[in-house]
Design an enzyme around this catalytic site. Structure first.
Site, PDB file in Angstrom:
ATOM      1  NE  ARG A   1      -3.578  -2.482   0.199  1.00  0.00           N
ATOM      2  CZ  ARG A   1      -3.198  -3.613  -0.438  1.00  0.00           C
ATOM      3  NH1 ARG A   1      -2.135  -3.624  -1.245  1.00  0.00           N
ATOM      4  NH2 ARG A   1      -3.878  -4.716  -0.304  1.00  0.00           N
TER       5      ARG A   1
ATOM      6  CB  SER B   1      -8.852  -2.511   4.692  1.00  0.00           C
ATOM      7  OG  SER B   1      -9.302  -3.699   4.113  1.00  0.00           O
TER       8      SER B   1
ATOM      9  CD  GLU C   1      -5.444  -0.324   2.879  1.00  0.00           C
ATOM     10  OE1 GLU C   1      -5.094  -1.250   3.632  1.00  0.00           O
ATOM     11  OE2 GLU C   1      -5.974  -0.513   1.772  1.00  0.00           O
TER      12      GLU C   1
HETATM   13  C1  LIG Z   1     -15.572  -1.456  -0.523  1.00  0.00           C
HETATM   14  C2  LIG Z   1     -14.099  -1.185  -0.740  1.00  0.00           C
HETATM   15  C3  LIG Z   1     -13.236  -2.228  -0.987  1.00  0.00           C
HETATM   16  C4  LIG Z   1     -11.867  -1.993  -1.185  1.00  0.00           C
HETATM   17  N1  LIG Z   1     -11.044  -3.045  -1.436  1.00  0.00           N
HETATM   18  C5  LIG Z   1      -9.732  -2.823  -1.642  1.00  0.00           C
HETATM   19  C6  LIG Z   1      -8.855  -3.915  -1.929  1.00  0.00           C
HETATM   20  O1  LIG Z   1      -9.247  -5.063  -2.015  1.00  0.00           O
HETATM   21  N2  LIG Z   1      -7.541  -3.635  -2.095  1.00  0.00           N
HETATM   22  C7  LIG Z   1      -7.044  -2.367  -2.023  1.00  0.00           C
HETATM   23  O2  LIG Z   1      -5.839  -2.178  -2.205  1.00  0.00           O
HETATM   24  N3  LIG Z   1      -7.862  -1.315  -1.762  1.00  0.00           N
HETATM   25  C8  LIG Z   1      -9.179  -1.511  -1.581  1.00  0.00           C
HETATM   26  N4  LIG Z   1     -10.001  -0.454  -1.319  1.00  0.00           N
HETATM   27  C9  LIG Z   1      -9.429   0.907  -1.178  1.00  0.00           C
HETATM   28  C10 LIG Z   1      -9.363   1.698  -2.504  1.00  0.00           C
HETATM   29  O3  LIG Z   1     -10.330   1.245  -3.434  1.00  0.00           O
HETATM   30  C11 LIG Z   1      -7.983   1.629  -3.134  1.00  0.00           C
HETATM   31  O4  LIG Z   1      -6.993   2.168  -2.271  1.00  0.00           O
HETATM   32  C12 LIG Z   1      -7.905   2.365  -4.474  1.00  0.00           C
HETATM   33  O5  LIG Z   1      -6.692   2.089  -5.088  1.00  0.00           O
HETATM   34  C13 LIG Z   1      -8.050   3.875  -4.314  1.00  0.00           C
HETATM   35  O6  LIG Z   1      -8.246   4.431  -5.597  1.00  0.00           O
HETATM   36  P1  LIG Z   1      -9.045   5.793  -5.773  1.00  0.00           P
HETATM   37  O7  LIG Z   1      -8.982   6.169  -7.211  1.00  0.00           O
HETATM   38  O8  LIG Z   1     -10.400   5.701  -5.208  1.00  0.00           O
HETATM   39  O9  LIG Z   1      -8.139   6.773  -4.933  1.00  0.00           O
HETATM   40  P2  LIG Z   1      -8.610   7.941  -3.959  1.00  0.00           P
HETATM   41  O10 LIG Z   1      -9.358   7.360  -2.811  1.00  0.00           O
HETATM   42  O11 LIG Z   1      -9.281   9.004  -4.730  1.00  0.00           O
HETATM   43  O12 LIG Z   1      -7.187   8.441  -3.435  1.00  0.00           O
HETATM   44  C14 LIG Z   1      -6.406   7.585  -2.640  1.00  0.00           C
HETATM   45  C15 LIG Z   1      -4.970   8.104  -2.624  1.00  0.00           C
HETATM   46  O13 LIG Z   1      -4.439   8.022  -3.946  1.00  0.00           O
HETATM   47  C16 LIG Z   1      -4.002   9.303  -4.383  1.00  0.00           C
HETATM   48  N5  LIG Z   1      -4.285   9.408  -5.827  1.00  0.00           N
HETATM   49  C17 LIG Z   1      -5.450   9.178  -6.463  1.00  0.00           C
HETATM   50  N6  LIG Z   1      -5.284   9.369  -7.793  1.00  0.00           N
HETATM   51  C18 LIG Z   1      -3.995   9.743  -7.980  1.00  0.00           C
HETATM   52  C19 LIG Z   1      -3.206  10.085  -9.120  1.00  0.00           C
HETATM   53  N7  LIG Z   1      -3.693  10.103 -10.358  1.00  0.00           N
HETATM   54  N8  LIG Z   1      -1.911  10.405  -8.920  1.00  0.00           N
HETATM   55  C20 LIG Z   1      -1.377  10.403  -7.675  1.00  0.00           C
HETATM   56  N9  LIG Z   1      -2.059  10.078  -6.564  1.00  0.00           N
HETATM   57  C21 LIG Z   1      -3.358   9.757  -6.725  1.00  0.00           C
HETATM   58  C22 LIG Z   1      -4.795  10.312  -3.568  1.00  0.00           C
HETATM   59  O14 LIG Z   1      -4.110  11.548  -3.486  1.00  0.00           O
HETATM   60  C23 LIG Z   1      -4.868   9.589  -2.235  1.00  0.00           C
HETATM   61  O15 LIG Z   1      -3.685   9.761  -1.508  1.00  0.00           O
HETATM   62  C24 LIG Z   1     -11.368  -0.663  -1.141  1.00  0.00           C
HETATM   63  C25 LIG Z   1     -12.256   0.401  -0.920  1.00  0.00           C
HETATM   64  C26 LIG Z   1     -13.605   0.143  -0.735  1.00  0.00           C
HETATM   65  C27 LIG Z   1     -14.535   1.303  -0.513  1.00  0.00           C
END
Ligand SMILES: Cc1cc2nc3c(=O)[nH]c(=O)nc-3n(C[C@H](O)[C@H](O)[C@H](O)COP(=O)(O)OP(=O)(O)OC[C@H]3O[C@@H](n4cnc5c(N)ncnc54)[C@H](O)[C@@H]3O)c2cc1C
Length: 303
Positions: A177, A227, A297
């Site tokens: 992560r 998580s 996380e």
């Molecule tokens: C129901 C549920 C289940 C999930 N299951 C998992 C799982 O199995 N495994 C897992 O790893 N995660 C899981 N997650 C967490 C999440 O989906 C991941 O961390 C995902 O990668 C976040 O992507 P996002 O686009 O939503 O990022 P955001 O939530 O919008 O941002 C998260 C972080 O990434 C940064 N970020 C976003 N886009 C960029 C970019 N283009 N450049 C630089 N930084 C950026 C943001 O600044 C922030 O620090 C889950 C979440 C939910 C709600």
């Protein structure tokens, strides 16, 4: 206050809103207004926007699908840039390898569906993660034994100085992560992935199986950011929380999920303060009971 006139010019196809409630852009459904919220329409405008904000020294935060974010109810005094419009995809083959280059804003579910339809193997783990490519690269997202670092070849990023560089897999410094993107506040523009070949039906069936497991184990019916805590070495956060008697622990509309103790969920109109209360209580109790520090996380966005 911000003047958005120039932003309107340099990002004319992007959506620019003032005082936009972040609860509408996060899966936790929590968060007050961002002074300015921009959804970049494509890579070029994303670059223009970031460079402009850097030049003018405006405070900004880049997000994808908001699936790993907990935003303060007081909102964000600055500009939030969403990459979701930047979702172009380019597919090609080279020898027996299959490549996909995609924009930071594409949802992993869409990317997974493209890999499946093309019979590209190796991305099955990611189909149910509700984030964008950019967020997943920044977080080195993973599930079911797979991680983004297993399939990524390189990412094109914009640095805090506005330089555009390409980082190879090793240079991305991906670990659990974590990646160099987060540490150095870079913005992912797009990334290149390499996949093997597989049987389309088998790939789809594996993805369906993983999604079924998610539905059975995770409280997908409620708002959350996934998580809440990272997995501490040698333990499972959910088990430590459950063994601390905190399953169902509640503050207002925020609670430790009854279904999966590793998830803090919003069962109604939960607030940032309630979420922080639950998170702090859980961390304190787990430390008291097991001497384990639960690291977040979820990313907290609060002034
Ligand atoms: C129901 C549920 C289940 C999930 N299951 C998992 C799982 O199995 N495994 C897992 O790893 N995660 C899981 N997650 C967490 C999440 O989906 C991941 O961390 C995902 O990668 C976040 O992507 P996002 O686009 O939503 O990022 P955001 O939530 O919008 O941002 C998260 C972080 O990434 C940064 N970020 C976003 N886009 C960029 C970019 N283009 N450049 C630089 N930084 C950026 C943001 O600044 C922030 O620090 C889950 C979440 C939910 C709600």
């Amino acid at each position: 206050m911000f003047c958005t006139e120039i932003l309107n010019k340099i990002a004319k196809n992007s959506t620019i809103k003032k005082d936009e409630p972040m609860s509408q852009h996060t899966t936790f459904r929590i968060g007050g207004p961002a002074d300015i919220f921009i959804e970049a329409s494509d890579t070029e405008e994303l670059i223009n926007i970031i460079r402009y904000l850097q030049k003018e020294k405006w405070k900004y935060f880049v997000m994808g699908n908001g699936s790993n974010l907990l935003v303060d109810d007081r909102g964000y005094r600055g500009v939030i840039v969403s990459t979701k419009g930047n979702d172009n995809v380019h597919i090609y083959k080279d020898g027996n390898k299959n490549f996909i280059n995609a924009g930071a804003g594409i949802l992993l579910s869409k990317l997974a569906s493209i890999t499946a339809q093309n019979g590209f193997a190796g991305f099955e783990f990611a189909g149910g993660i509700p984030g964008t490519l950019g967020g997943a690269v920044a977080m080195n997202a993973g599930a079911y034994g797979g991680e983004i670092k297993d399939v990524i070849e390189q990412a094109r990023v914009i640095t805090i100085n506005g330089d555009i560089i390409t980082l190879k897999k090793d240079e991305l410094e991906m670990s659990y992560r974590s990646s160099i993107i987060q540490k150095q506040h870079m913005v992912v523009l797009d990334a290149l992935f390499a996949f093997g070949s597989g049987d389309k039906e088998q790939i789809i069936s594996q993805m369906n199986e993983f999604n079924k497991q998610r539905r059975n184990k995770q409280p997908l019916e409620y708002g959350s950011a996934g998580s809440t805590f990272k997995r501490p070495k040698g333990y499972f956060a959910g088990k430590l929380i459950q063994d601390s008697g905190l399953k169902g622990y509640r503050c207002g509309d925020i609670m430790v999920s009854e279904k999966h103790s590793g998830f803090v969920v919003n069962v109604g109109n939960g607030t940032f303060e309630q979420a922080m209360n639950v998170i702090d209580h859980v961390r304190n109790e787990v430390m008291k009971n097991f001497g384990v520090n639960l690291e977040l996380e979820v990313k907290i966005l609060s002034d």
